[in-house]
Enzyme design. Structure first.
Site, PDB file in Angstrom:
ATOM      1  N   GLU A 100       0.845  -1.208   0.000  1.00 17.08           N
ATOM      2  CA  GLU A 100       0.000   0.000   0.000  1.00 17.08           C
ATOM      3  C   GLU A 100       0.880   1.257   0.000  1.00 17.08           C
ATOM      4  O   GLU A 100       0.521   2.278  -0.584  1.00 17.08           O
ATOM      5  CB  GLU A 100      -0.949   0.020   1.209  1.00 17.08           C
ATOM      6  CG  GLU A 100      -1.841  -1.216   1.373  1.00 17.08           C
ATOM      7  CD  GLU A 100      -3.087  -1.254   0.464  1.00 17.08           C
ATOM      8  OE1 GLU A 100      -3.295  -0.300  -0.309  1.00 17.08           O
ATOM      9  OE2 GLU A 100      -3.820  -2.266   0.531  1.00 17.08           O
ATOM     10  N   HIS A 138      -3.644  -9.556   1.837  1.00 22.44           N
ATOM     11  CA  HIS A 138      -4.212  -8.506   0.992  1.00 22.44           C
ATOM     12  C   HIS A 138      -3.131  -7.748   0.214  1.00 22.44           C
ATOM     13  O   HIS A 138      -3.225  -7.572  -0.996  1.00 22.44           O
ATOM     14  CB  HIS A 138      -5.048  -7.560   1.851  1.00 22.44           C
ATOM     15  CG  HIS A 138      -5.555  -6.370   1.116  1.00 22.44           C
ATOM     16  ND1 HIS A 138      -6.527  -6.475   0.126  1.00 22.44           N
ATOM     17  CD2 HIS A 138      -5.217  -5.055   1.175  1.00 22.44           C
ATOM     18  CE1 HIS A 138      -6.753  -5.267  -0.371  1.00 22.44           C
ATOM     19  NE2 HIS A 138      -5.977  -4.383   0.247  1.00 22.44           N
TER      20      HIS A 138
HETATM   21 ZN   LIG Z   1      -5.743  -2.323   0.041  1.00 23.51          ZN
END
Ligand SMILES: [Zn+2]
Ligand SMILES: NC(=O)c1ccc[n+]([C@@H]2O[C@H](COP(=O)([O-])OP(=O)(O)OC[C@H]3O[C@@H](n4cnc5c(N)ncnc54)[C@H](O)[C@@H]3O)[C@@H](O)[C@H]2O)c1
Length: 376
Positions: free
Chosen positions: A200, A281
């Site tokens: 991220e 994720h």
């Molecule tokens: Zn994400």
């Protein structure tokens, strides 16, 4: 819009400006001793704190709570109630939510009480929704303890829980009064989880900030080694990027906030078809960003160097960049069901260069397939 000021050795504070809902994000290392003072400066009339924490961060929670109880600058003690929540996504449930509301009531919480969430995105989302809805909304502090929570979920005001068949289906936009980041909390985080959060961080460089991307590229090794100064800067710049995007579109009405989903349409399809839990994720996001960059090149939106540079940085962060089991026929229907699909047409967030993306609709399916296949 967002100002930055130094507040102590190595500590930074940035402010997320949302009018009367503005709040500071403090980013420090070994900053526990400054926690109570920060709470008191962000929250006037602080008398009762309800701490909701991930069971995995018990020691961290104890240290912060001791600090609240013993902080010498107050004459009157702050009442502190503490409860642990089992680790894992399953705790983001109606049952856990109800249990916490009952606990709040039993502990005599009222509209002046403050919820402090200590943990990763699961605890932040769950405790945030408890704060958003108890007595129609009480004050809330985020103490993120995963990298993903520090750079993503604790900024932006989205809170919520899952229904059994639908993730994040029930929730509220509820901004915290303070976000307290201490990079030392990350020391106990497993490597895979830490690196997953780095995906991220890289994302912000690609979508919003070329200079930050260059910085990450030059400091990847120190970043992977969790070096305090590099980590603080990376978290700060990520929060600033997210705050900038959220400022422009707080409640996801203009579409601007969708750029935060760079790589995510592919990632959600990877997560769903790989079997939930197989890939973290951020790992799926890493592969998804690779597919999105390939798609952008195929559509002649950007130069191949974007993919080359992104590949190099993701590899330096020890993130996966291919998905050997990618099953195009299984992934496509998942992508069509994704929230980002507008009236049956696939829409993607695609880079035009490092530091800039745009939304592209009506993409031919054959090109999407080619982009997936490029990273098998
Ligand atoms: Zn994400
Ligand atoms: N609100 C938002 O804007 C937003 C954005 C992105 C993700 N999310 C949500 O965030 C959640 C994922 O967050 P996450 O990745 O932080 O997961 P998480 O909260 O489940 O934490 C991951 C694991 O790390 C453990 N852990 C946490 N801190 C630790 C520490 N310091 N040391 C050792 N272990 C620690 C937890 O117990 C858990 O097992 C998802 O539910 C997702 O929907 C929300």
């Amino acid at each position: 819009m967002n100002s930055k000021l130094a507040i102590g050795q190595g500590d930074h504070s940035i402010s997320v400006d949302l009018g009367d809902r503005s709040y500071p994000i403090h980013i420090g290392t070994a900053a526990t001793g400054r926690f109570a003072a920060a709470l008191q400066s962000a929250l006037k009339d602080l008398t009762h704190v309800l701490v909701i924490h991930d069971a995995a961060v018990q020691a961290w929670t104890d240290a912060l709570c001791d600090q609240i109880r013993t902080e010498p600058i107050r004459t009157e003690p702050i009442r502190t109630d503490i409860t642990a929540v089992a680790s894992g996504e399953r705790s983001k449930s109606i049952a856990e939510y109800e249990k916490l509301l009952d606990w709040m009531l039993e502990r005599g919480a009222d509209r002046r009480s403050v919820v402090v969430a200590i943990g990763g995105g699961v605890i932040g989302d769950l405790a945030g929704f408890v704060a958003a809805s108890f007595a129609r909304g009480i004050r809330f502090v985020q103490v993120p303890t995963t990298l993903l929570a520090m750079v993503d979920s604790s900024v932006g005001g989205k809170t919520g829980i899952n229904l059994s068949g639908a993730k994040n289906m029930v929730g509220a936009f509820w901004q915290p009064d303070l976000v307290w980041v201490d990079t030392l909390a990350l020391q106990s985080l497993p490597d895979r989880s830490y690196r997953s959060g780095l995906a991220e961080v890289v994302k912000y460089g690609v979508i919003d900030d070329a200079a930050f991307f260059d910085y990450l590229d030059s400091n990847a090794e120190a970043l992977v080694a969790r070096q305090g100064d590099v980590l603080r800067y990376a978290i700060e710049q990520s929060c600033l990027s997210k705050a900038r995007v959220v400022n422009e579109d707080e409640r996801e009405t203009s579409g601007r906030r969708a750029i935060l989903n760079y790589g995510h349409t592919f990632a959600h399809a990877i997560e769903a078809t790989a079997g939930y839990g197989k890939l973290l994720h951020g790992e799926a996001v890493s592969i998804g960003m690779q597919m999105a960059a390939s798609l952008a090149i195929e559509l002649k939106l950007c130069d191949p160097s974007v993919l080359e540079r992104q590949t190099k940085l993701l590899q330096a962060c020890h993130l996966p960049i291919t998905f050997a089991d990618a099953d195009v026929t299984a992934m496509l229907p998942v992508m069509m069901r994704d929230k980002k699909v507008s009236h049956g047409h696939l829409r993607f967030v695609l880079p035009t260069k490092i530091g800039n993306v745009r939304m592209v609709g009506d993409v031919e399916e054959a090109k999407v397939i080619k982009a997936i296949e490029a990273h098998r």
